[in-house]
Design an enzyme around this catalytic site. Structure first.
Site, PDB file in Angstrom:
ATOM      1  N   HIS A  19     137.663  78.964  35.677  1.00  0.00           N
ATOM      2  CA  HIS A  19     137.600  79.335  34.270  1.00  0.00           C
ATOM      3  C   HIS A  19     138.736  80.329  33.997  1.00  0.00           C
ATOM      4  CE1 HIS A  19     135.698  81.612  30.954  1.00  0.00           C
ATOM      5  NE2 HIS A  19     134.954  80.523  30.757  1.00  0.00           N
ATOM      6  N   HIS A  22     138.017  83.654  35.501  1.00  0.00           N
ATOM      7  CA  HIS A  22     138.348  83.854  36.919  1.00  0.00           C
ATOM      8  C   HIS A  22     139.821  84.245  37.039  1.00  0.00           C
ATOM      9  CE1 HIS A  22     135.028  80.659  37.609  1.00  0.00           C
ATOM     10  NE2 HIS A  22     134.504  81.849  37.816  1.00  0.00           N
ATOM     11  N   CYS A 127     116.774  82.541  37.767  1.00  0.00           N
ATOM     12  CA  CYS A 127     117.791  81.710  37.100  1.00  0.00           C
ATOM     13  C   CYS A 127     118.735  81.208  38.176  1.00  0.00           C
ATOM     14  CB  CYS A 127     118.568  82.497  36.051  1.00  0.00           C
ATOM     15  SG  CYS A 127     120.011  81.552  35.489  1.00  0.00           S
ATOM     16  N   CYS A 130     122.605  82.089  37.640  1.00  0.00           N
ATOM     17  CA  CYS A 130     123.164  83.376  38.093  1.00  0.00           C
ATOM     18  C   CYS A 130     122.541  83.806  39.413  1.00  0.00           C
ATOM     19  CB  CYS A 130     123.133  84.471  37.026  1.00  0.00           C
ATOM     20  SG  CYS A 130     121.792  84.483  35.895  1.00  0.00           S
ATOM     21  N   CYS A 144     116.934  82.682  30.500  1.00  0.00           N
ATOM     22  CA  CYS A 144     117.867  83.590  31.155  1.00  0.00           C
ATOM     23  C   CYS A 144     118.686  84.354  30.111  1.00  0.00           C
ATOM     24  CB  CYS A 144     118.789  82.782  32.074  1.00  0.00           C
ATOM     25  SG  CYS A 144     120.280  83.672  32.506  1.00  0.00           S
ATOM     26  N   HIS A 147     122.590  83.033  30.509  1.00  0.00           N
ATOM     27  CA  HIS A 147     122.947  81.644  30.274  1.00  0.00           C
ATOM     28  C   HIS A 147     122.112  80.961  29.197  1.00  0.00           C
ATOM     29  CE1 HIS A 147     124.371  82.367  34.406  1.00  0.00           C
ATOM     30  NE2 HIS A 147     125.365  81.616  34.007  1.00  0.00           N
ATOM     31  N   LYS A 291     131.760  82.696  22.282  1.00  0.00           N
ATOM     32  CA  LYS A 291     131.656  82.440  23.718  1.00  0.00           C
ATOM     33  C   LYS A 291     132.330  81.086  23.993  1.00  0.00           C
ATOM     34  CE  LYS A 291     127.956  81.731  27.086  1.00  0.00           C
ATOM     35  NZ  LYS A 291     128.595  81.998  28.300  1.00  0.00           N
ATOM     36  N   LYS A 294     131.726  74.310  26.330  1.00  0.00           N
ATOM     37  CA  LYS A 294     132.226  72.940  26.216  1.00  0.00           C
ATOM     38  C   LYS A 294     131.870  72.361  24.856  1.00  0.00           C
ATOM     39  CE  LYS A 294     132.431  71.740  31.021  1.00  0.00           C
ATOM     40  NZ  LYS A 294     131.404  71.694  32.030  1.00  0.00           N
TER      41      LYS A 294
END
Ligand code: MSP
Length: 633
Positions: A19, A22, A127, A130, A144, A147, A291, A294
């Site tokens: 991502h 990262h 979850c 995570c 969660c 997420h 955020k 997709k």
């Protein structure tokens, strides 16, 4: 002996493609690592992949692979990500490495023997995304909190780590050592700790994908217990021991708790010294602060984007755009603007102009001078202080002040004039410019290593330089190596090649939309829209007017292009049509990205727009009041 500096990134789950987030962490860590290396430190930069856990197991199953086959397959893009962005890592660790597994078992055994691990029964909300347990209170709408996904109620026999026992010691360590930066994150964390720290379930019996507990082979370690130990396992050997404790762990705020409460408790239990600093950066969001997801179609793939922009531009953008610690948006428009304005215009032009003048006035051989009048304006101490305070974006802005100072120096000194009138002064000016480029190649290395290399090579410097070489007067009479431009301008159309759709073509093919054949229209051949888009016109104001010394019909104009923009010099054929006083203070429209040209020995960086009919010329100007620098569309 060189001071050691050990810095880490999180180890990423290879459960999907890398991502841009990262990439952001990697770049921030790499900038710090390179800065310390340039300062003479002995740097160890570690990154890697976190390959155990239920998420990996679940994805592998869906892909019809064993977990090991799956992580082997998913690993490539993470290594590619690090390499493609020129991350200078010392070690890329995988938690499935045998040495890491053996190390984890040793630590678990030690903590077990100490009496800090006990058997119990776990019940709680888990979850998988995570890999974290939540209490009822933590959940958002029963899902969660990170997420928004379904959580599972787990009941299983499990080993527990006595984390609560270390609550006080951990809080004290954090407070006394200002362990967490920024301070707001530290305060948030300490407040959360006050609500209570419970013991941590650190094993699983319902899966075999993990490191078996040395004291109970029927259970495997909880993924975070194994993952956090990557930081110490990689430097456990006698030759690497000197690097521990880590000087910096770089993470985003999603894993703040894990890197403070869990990690410090584990280290205290195992009798290992704690790391020095936890740097917590913000989250990268999509355009408009949404955020990335997709479904919104706003996910930036850090590998794909390299087809449109060089890694150095993206590194520069990530560091410069978002103040450290804050969340920030990744917008393609903002990336393009910074690339075009700061890299192509400011730095690229400085480089190109300096080299072409050395080429022209000195046949490519850098002149010598001992008079330091530009380099001394660079405030390295200030930049270093910002870096030490982790204000990486301000450090870069401070370097840019110097880039702009250099451009101003060219405009003020007008080397093209000096070439005719004052050769001695020209030597001073050009040597100062060449030295400034050298200094920039050194201080920009941590941010843009490829660009730094190109500048160095263009000055024919063979050896890589460090902060030791920041003093004035290092360049000898080198023959420059002009080469190409440092950066090329980006147009909207070229941005993301793969995202082009066939739609515009389909529209043109519709019968009534056919363009007229080129050349027959009265207005002359058509210019495709994409070509027009490449041209940049801006509103400017005439600051100075002077006659061209070598041409009766030409003026030299100096234009104010608005706040933050450097002044521009333009040669214009207006002498027969305007008196200087009629031009002074006038707002004009300037073609700003016209290739600079030398007109009868005077450099011209653009064109002022005017209309002409039957020998009469009139300047085009805005109809209403508008800011200088406004774009013509
Ligand atoms: N495997 C754990 C970390 C174990 S470290 C002992 C993990 N992996 S992860 O793949 O989910 O990576 C999380 C980290 O990736 C964040 O802390 C941050 O460094 C980076 N980012 C991923 N997405 C991000 C953004 N959208 N913005 C900024 N960084 C984020 O958690």
């Amino acid at each position: 002996m060189a001071k050691k500096f050990y810095i880490t990134t999180p180890i990423y789950y290879p459960s999907g493609k890398p991502h841009i987030g990262h990439c952001y962490t990697n770049v921030l860590a790499d900038v710090l690592a390179r800065w310390h290396r340039m300062s003479g430190d002995d740097v160890f930069l570690q990154t890697g992949t976190d390959e155990h856990g239920q998420k990996i197991e679940r994805n592998a199953k869906e892909a019809g692979l064993t977990p090991k086959e799956y992580v082997d397959k998913m690993l490539g893009p993470f290594i590619l990500l690090a390499r493609a962005y020129h991350m200078s890592y010392t070690k890329f660790i995988r938690t499935t490495d045998k040495a890491h597994e053996a190390y984890c078992k040793k630590v678990m055994q030690k903590v077990y023997q100490k009496g800090d691990i006990y058997k119990g029964k776990y019940e709680g909300w888990y979850c998988v995304d995570c890999e974290t347990y939540y209490t009822e209170k933590d959940l958002k709408d029963k899902k969660c909190p990170l997420h928004g996904r379904e959580v599972k109620w787990l009941t299983e026999e499990s080993y527990f780590f006595k984390m609560s026992k270390y609550q006080k010691q951990v809080a004290e360590y954090i407070r006394n050592n200002q362990y967490i930066f920024p301070k707001t994150r530290q305060e948030f964390l300490l407040a959360r700790m006050k609500e209570g720290v419970t013991d941590l379930s650190i094993s699983r019996s319902n899966t075999t994908w993990g490191i078996p507990l040395p004291f109970d082979k029927k259970q495997v370690s909880y993924v975070w217990f194994d993952a956090l130990l990557n930081y110490t396992s990689s430097v456990a050997s006698p030759s690497k021991k000197k690097y521990w404790p880590a000087d910096v762990h770089m993470v985003a705020h999603d894993i703040l708790w894990h890197h403070s409460v869990i990690w410090l408790s584990m280290l205290f239990a195992a009798g290992i010294r704690p790391p020095k600093k936890l740097l917590v950066h913000g989250f990268i969001q999509g355009e408009g602060g949404l955020k990335m997801s997709k479904s919104l179609g706003n996910v930036i793939d850090p590998i794909h984007i390299l087809q449109a922009y060089p890694a150095d531009s993206i590194r520069y953008f990530l560091v410069r755009e978002i103040p450290f610690g804050q969340d920030g948006a990744f917008s393609m428009t903002a990336l393009r603007d910074r690339h075009n304005n700061e890299l192509v215009n400011d730095l690229g032009n400085l480089h190109a102009r300096t080299l072409s003048m050395i080429e022209k006035y000195y046949n490519g051989k850098i002149p010598r001078s001992s008079k330091n009048e530009l380099v001394r304006k660079f405030n390295f101490k200030q930049v270093d202080t910002y870096i030490k305070k982790y204000e990486l974006n301000t450090a870069l802005a401070e370097i840019w002040k110097f880039v702009n100072e250099c451009n101003r120096y060219i405009n003020d000194n007008q080397p093209w004039e000096l070439a005719k009138t004052n050769k001695k002064r020209l030597d001073i000016v050009m040597y100062n410019l060449a030295e400034s480029l050298r200094i920039l190649s050194i201080v920009l290395e941590p941010f843009m290593p490829v660009t730094s290399d190109s500048i160095r090579k263009s000055l024919s410097l063979k050896k890589k330089e460090t902060f030791k070489h920041l003093k004035f007067g290092v360049l000898g009479a080198n023959k420059i190596n002009k080469g190409g431009y440092l950066f090329t301008r980006k147009e909207e159309e070229e941005e993301m090649p793969a995202k082009k759709t066939a739609e515009p073509k389909a529209k043109l093919e519709a019968k009534n939309d056919q363009p007229k054949p080129v050349g027959v229209a009265k207005t002359g051949p058509y210019i495709p829209f994409v070509e027009w888009q490449k041209m940049e016109f801006k509103v400017g104001k005439v600051l100075k007017v002077g006659p061209h010394p070598d041409a009766d019909r030409l003026y030299i104009l100096v234009l104010d292009m608005g706040p933050g923009e450097r002044e521009r010099q333009v040669v214009a054929g207006l002498r027969e049509h305007y008196k200087p006083e009629e031009l002074l203070g006038k707002e004009v429209v300037v073609f700003t990205n016209l290739q600079p040209a030398t007109i009868r020995g005077i450099e011209s960086e653009g064109m002022v727009l005017a209309a002409e009919s039957k020998g009469k010329v009139t300047l085009l100007k805005p109809d209403k009041q508008i800011d200088l620098g406004a774009k013509v569309r």
